[in-house]
Design an enzyme around this catalytic site. Structure first.
Site, PDB file in Angstrom:
ATOM      1  N   HIS A 271      36.826  39.096  30.793  1.00 14.56           N
ATOM      2  CA  HIS A 271      35.849  38.180  30.186  1.00 14.56           C
ATOM      3  C   HIS A 271      36.483  36.810  30.032  1.00 14.56           C
ATOM      4  O   HIS A 271      37.686  36.707  29.786  1.00 14.56           O
ATOM      5  CB  HIS A 271      35.404  38.711  28.813  1.00 14.56           C
ATOM      6  CG  HIS A 271      34.157  38.064  28.310  1.00 14.56           C
ATOM      7  ND1 HIS A 271      34.176  36.911  27.576  1.00 14.56           N
ATOM      8  CD2 HIS A 271      32.851  38.405  28.469  1.00 14.56           C
ATOM      9  CE1 HIS A 271      32.928  36.562  27.304  1.00 14.56           C
ATOM     10  NE2 HIS A 271      32.105  37.452  27.825  1.00 14.56           N
ATOM     11  N   GLU A 324      29.099  44.587  30.289  1.00 15.25           N
ATOM     12  CA  GLU A 324      28.296  45.091  31.399  1.00 15.25           C
ATOM     13  C   GLU A 324      28.555  46.554  31.729  1.00 15.25           C
ATOM     14  O   GLU A 324      27.676  47.239  32.228  1.00 15.25           O
ATOM     15  CB  GLU A 324      28.568  44.237  32.642  1.00 15.25           C
ATOM     16  CG  GLU A 324      28.367  42.780  32.347  1.00 15.25           C
ATOM     17  CD  GLU A 324      27.586  42.064  33.402  1.00 15.25           C
ATOM     18  OE1 GLU A 324      27.712  42.451  34.563  1.00 15.25           O
ATOM     19  OE2 GLU A 324      26.846  41.142  33.052  1.00 15.25           O
TER      20      GLU A 324
HETATM   21  C1  LIG Z   1      34.470  37.776  33.901  1.00 15.52           C
HETATM   22  C2  LIG Z   1      35.572  37.099  34.699  1.00 15.52           C
HETATM   23  C3  LIG Z   1      34.933  36.157  35.755  1.00 15.52           C
HETATM   24  C4  LIG Z   1      36.424  36.282  33.721  1.00 15.52           C
HETATM   25  O1  LIG Z   1      37.465  35.784  34.402  1.00 15.52           O
HETATM   26  P1  LIG Z   1      38.542  34.757  33.783  1.00 15.52           P
HETATM   27  O2  LIG Z   1      38.758  34.962  32.337  1.00 15.52           O
HETATM   28  O3  LIG Z   1      38.165  33.418  34.227  1.00 15.52           O
HETATM   29  O4  LIG Z   1      39.826  35.259  34.416  1.00 15.52           O
HETATM   30  P2  LIG Z   1      40.382  34.796  35.788  1.00 15.52           P
HETATM   31  O5  LIG Z   1      39.274  34.777  36.791  1.00 15.52           O
HETATM   32  O6  LIG Z   1      41.128  33.530  35.569  1.00 15.52           O
HETATM   33  O7  LIG Z   1      41.361  35.998  36.096  1.00 15.52           O
HETATM   34  C5  LIG Z   1      42.640  36.115  35.495  1.00 15.52           C
HETATM   35  C6  LIG Z   1      43.428  37.167  36.254  1.00 15.52           C
HETATM   36  O8  LIG Z   1      42.907  38.458  35.925  1.00 15.52           O
HETATM   37  C7  LIG Z   1      42.383  39.085  37.084  1.00 15.52           C
HETATM   38  N1  LIG Z   1      41.134  39.722  36.727  1.00 15.52           N
HETATM   39  C8  LIG Z   1      40.239  39.315  35.794  1.00 15.52           C
HETATM   40  N2  LIG Z   1      39.230  40.161  35.734  1.00 15.52           N
HETATM   41  C9  LIG Z   1      39.466  41.121  36.642  1.00 15.52           C
HETATM   42  C10 LIG Z   1      38.763  42.257  37.051  1.00 15.52           C
HETATM   43  N3  LIG Z   1      37.596  42.593  36.516  1.00 15.52           N
HETATM   44  N4  LIG Z   1      39.299  43.036  38.015  1.00 15.52           N
HETATM   45  C11 LIG Z   1      40.460  42.705  38.563  1.00 15.52           C
HETATM   46  N5  LIG Z   1      41.193  41.645  38.226  1.00 15.52           N
HETATM   47  C12 LIG Z   1      40.682  40.851  37.266  1.00 15.52           C
HETATM   48  C13 LIG Z   1      42.176  37.983  38.104  1.00 15.52           C
HETATM   49  O9  LIG Z   1      42.246  38.496  39.398  1.00 15.52           O
HETATM   50  C14 LIG Z   1      43.295  37.041  37.779  1.00 15.52           C
HETATM   51  O10 LIG Z   1      44.448  37.565  38.356  1.00 15.52           O
HETATM   52  P3  LIG Z   1      45.579  36.556  38.921  1.00 15.52           P
HETATM   53  O11 LIG Z   1      46.043  35.780  37.712  1.00 15.52           O
HETATM   54  O12 LIG Z   1      46.583  37.483  39.498  1.00 15.52           O
HETATM   55  O13 LIG Z   1      44.892  35.675  39.936  1.00 15.52           O
HETATM   56  C15 LIG Z   1      36.423  38.154  35.420  1.00 15.52           C
HETATM   57  O14 LIG Z   1      37.078  38.946  34.470  1.00 15.52           O
HETATM   58  C16 LIG Z   1      35.635  39.021  36.391  1.00 15.52           C
HETATM   59  O15 LIG Z   1      35.418  38.618  37.530  1.00 15.52           O
HETATM   60  N6  LIG Z   1      35.227  40.250  35.952  1.00 15.52           N
HETATM   61  C17 LIG Z   1      34.459  41.141  36.807  1.00 15.52           C
HETATM   62  C18 LIG Z   1      32.984  40.784  36.829  1.00 15.52           C
HETATM   63  C19 LIG Z   1      32.284  41.108  35.543  1.00 15.52           C
HETATM   64  O16 LIG Z   1      32.436  42.193  34.983  1.00 15.52           O
HETATM   65  N7  LIG Z   1      31.479  40.145  35.078  1.00 15.52           N
HETATM   66  C20 LIG Z   1      30.725  40.265  33.849  1.00 15.52           C
HETATM   67  C21 LIG Z   1      31.291  39.421  32.771  1.00 15.52           C
HETATM   68  S1  LIG Z   1      30.477  39.694  31.235  1.00 15.52           S
END
Ligand SMILES: CC(C)(COP(=O)(O)OP(=O)(O)OC[C@H]1O[C@@H](n2cnc3c(N)ncnc32)[C@H](O)[C@@H]1OP(=O)(O)O)[C@@H](O)C(=O)NCCC(=O)NCCS
Length: 386
Positions: A271, A324
């Site tokens: 998240h 979710e």
């Molecule tokens: C929600 C989301 C976009 C938030 O991302 P964020 O806080 O911006 O985190 P980042 O995108 O900067 O990711 C940070 C690290 O964690 C990893 N990561 C974060 N969520 C992950 C997931 N669900 N699965 C695998 N790896 C994940 C990223 O790959 C990244 O790794 P890196 O540093 O090696 O590149 C992300 O967690 C995600 O894509 N989740 C899956 C989709 C989802 O469930 N969405 C609904 C949200 S309510």
């Protein structure tokens, strides 16, 4: 003359962590895993109150007494009915494209409703009219959504049930059958938990549109548009699709390792704000456990595996279950079709958007930031047409 860029403050990319307004509606505390509606824990409200009570809280600023609850229910029940002019156009909207996209259809129907009901610009409305417009859209959205879904499938819309509360009525209008009380309560808790969640993109959109003085329908139409983007509305159905692909809990570890090694995101985890478990996931896990079933046990085993594997493969990132994952499980158990998962979320988020619209309107200032121009230095000579 000093160019405006020289005096402007540069905001972080994506406005991350930038405070852009004061609000009394609610907030999210990511480190703690806590969010609130007004001064109350949102999760506690989901557990102890009805959706109508929380709807009242969001719009009126305080929880209703028992008498106020009854009056509010009586006031909102007739507003669920689709106005005849809108009802006439719904079949066209439901069959408007090659593919039926419920949120896009809803966006169109909400815009049509505000236009048909002659909603006036926020700037020209008194507080009572604004409240009435907001209440009307909140009450009507679930009816529009379920009617569009049924029409697209060649089924007759089910008119709202005058005696059923919000959550039960939603399932009733979707399926045509009165739901079991445990399903009705589970969906009511889910819908209540998604009413508001800080200054997210769709909420901000609703406030920006309101700040221009446009009508409530314009603000909600825009907000639905923002929510329809996958980076915001997400896709709780994708978490369930992942469970389908994993197939058996014993496959989970290998499946997840393989996905992460190939750079894939595990749906329903991580998240932007929460650095601990999403409190909505904790509540919905409990709701799912109460409903019971093989899918719940399976989901729980997969969840444990995902959290462990991500802790190992992505150390220090603090990735936990988000709303979710169990939202999908709960909605599936309550008989909501997968393509209606995100739209179901939108149907109660309208209440949060409307609360923000009213708050913005009550102390309005036009939201109008600036951007740094990074193109070729102007003014360049205008070439003659070749
Ligand atoms: C929600 C989301 C976009 C938030 O991302 P964020 O806080 O911006 O985190 P980042 O995108 O900067 O990711 C940070 C690290 O964690 C990893 N990561 C974060 N969520 C992950 C997931 N669900 N699965 C695998 N790896 C994940 C990223 O790959 C990244 O790794 P890196 O540093 O090696 O590149 C992300 O967690 C995600 O894509 N989740 C899956 C989709 C989802 O469930 N969405 C609904 C949200 S309510």
């Amino acid at each position: 003359m000093t160019p405006p860029q020289a005096t402007a403050t540069v905001a972080p990319r994506g406005l991350k962590n930038l405070l852009v307004a004061d609000t009394q509606i609610g907030d999210v505390r990511g480190e703690e895993g806590f969010y609130h509606y007004r001064q109350y824990s949102a999760i506690e409200l989901c557990e102890k109150r009805t959706l109508e009570d929380v709807w009242y809280l969001m719009l009126e600023g305080r929880l209703p007494s028992l008498a106020e609850r009854e009056t509010f229910i009586k006031e909102t029940a007739p507003l669920r009915e689709i106005p005849p002019d809108v009802a006439e156009a719904l079949p066209v909207i439901a069959h408007g494209g090659d593919r039926f996209i419920p949120l896009d259809a809803l966006r169109t129907a909400v815009s049509l409703t505000a236009y048909t009901l002659d909603f006036k610009p926020v700037l020209d409305c008194d507080a009572q009219t604004l409240r009435a417009n907001a209440l009307h859209l909140c009450a009507l959205t679930p009816t529009l959504l379920t009617a569009l879904y049924r029409l697209n499938r060649g089924e007759r819309p089910v008119p709202p049930h005058p005696k059923l509360p919000y959550g039960a009525n939603y399932l009733y209008m979707l399926t045509g059958a009165e739901p079991e009380p445990r399903h009705a309560r589970a969906i009511e808790q889910y819908l209540t938990s998604t009413i508001d969640h800080g200054f997210n993109a769709s909420t901000f959109t609703a406030r920006v549109i309101t700040s221009t003085g446009a009508d409530v329908g314009a603000a909600i139409t825009g907000a639905i548009g923002a929510l329809s983007g996958p980076l915001h509305g997400g896709a709780p159905s994708r978490a369930l699709e992942m469970l389908d692909l994993i197939g058996d809990p014993d496959n989970a570890d290998a499946w997840i390792r393989d996905a992460v090694r190939h750079g894939k995101r595990i749906m329903g985890f991580g998240h932007r704000v929460y650095r601990t478990e999403d409190p909505r996931a904790i509540m919905l896990r409990r709701v799912a456990e109460e409903l019971g079933g093989d899918i719940v046990e399976f989901a729980e085993r997969v969840e444990r595996t995902v959290v462990d594997v991500l802790a190992e493969l992505k150390p220090g990132r603090r990735i936990y279950t988000n709303v979710e994952f169990y939202a999908g499980v709960v909605m599936e158990l309550c008989g909501i079709p997968r393509r209606m998962f995100t739209p179901t979320f939108a149907s109660s988020r309208v209440i949060g958007w409307c609360a923000h619209v009213l708050e913005q309107a009550s102390d309005n200032v036009l939201i109008r930031p600036s951007a740094r121009y990074t193109g070729p230095p102007p003014p360049q000579p205008i070439p003659d047409p070749a």
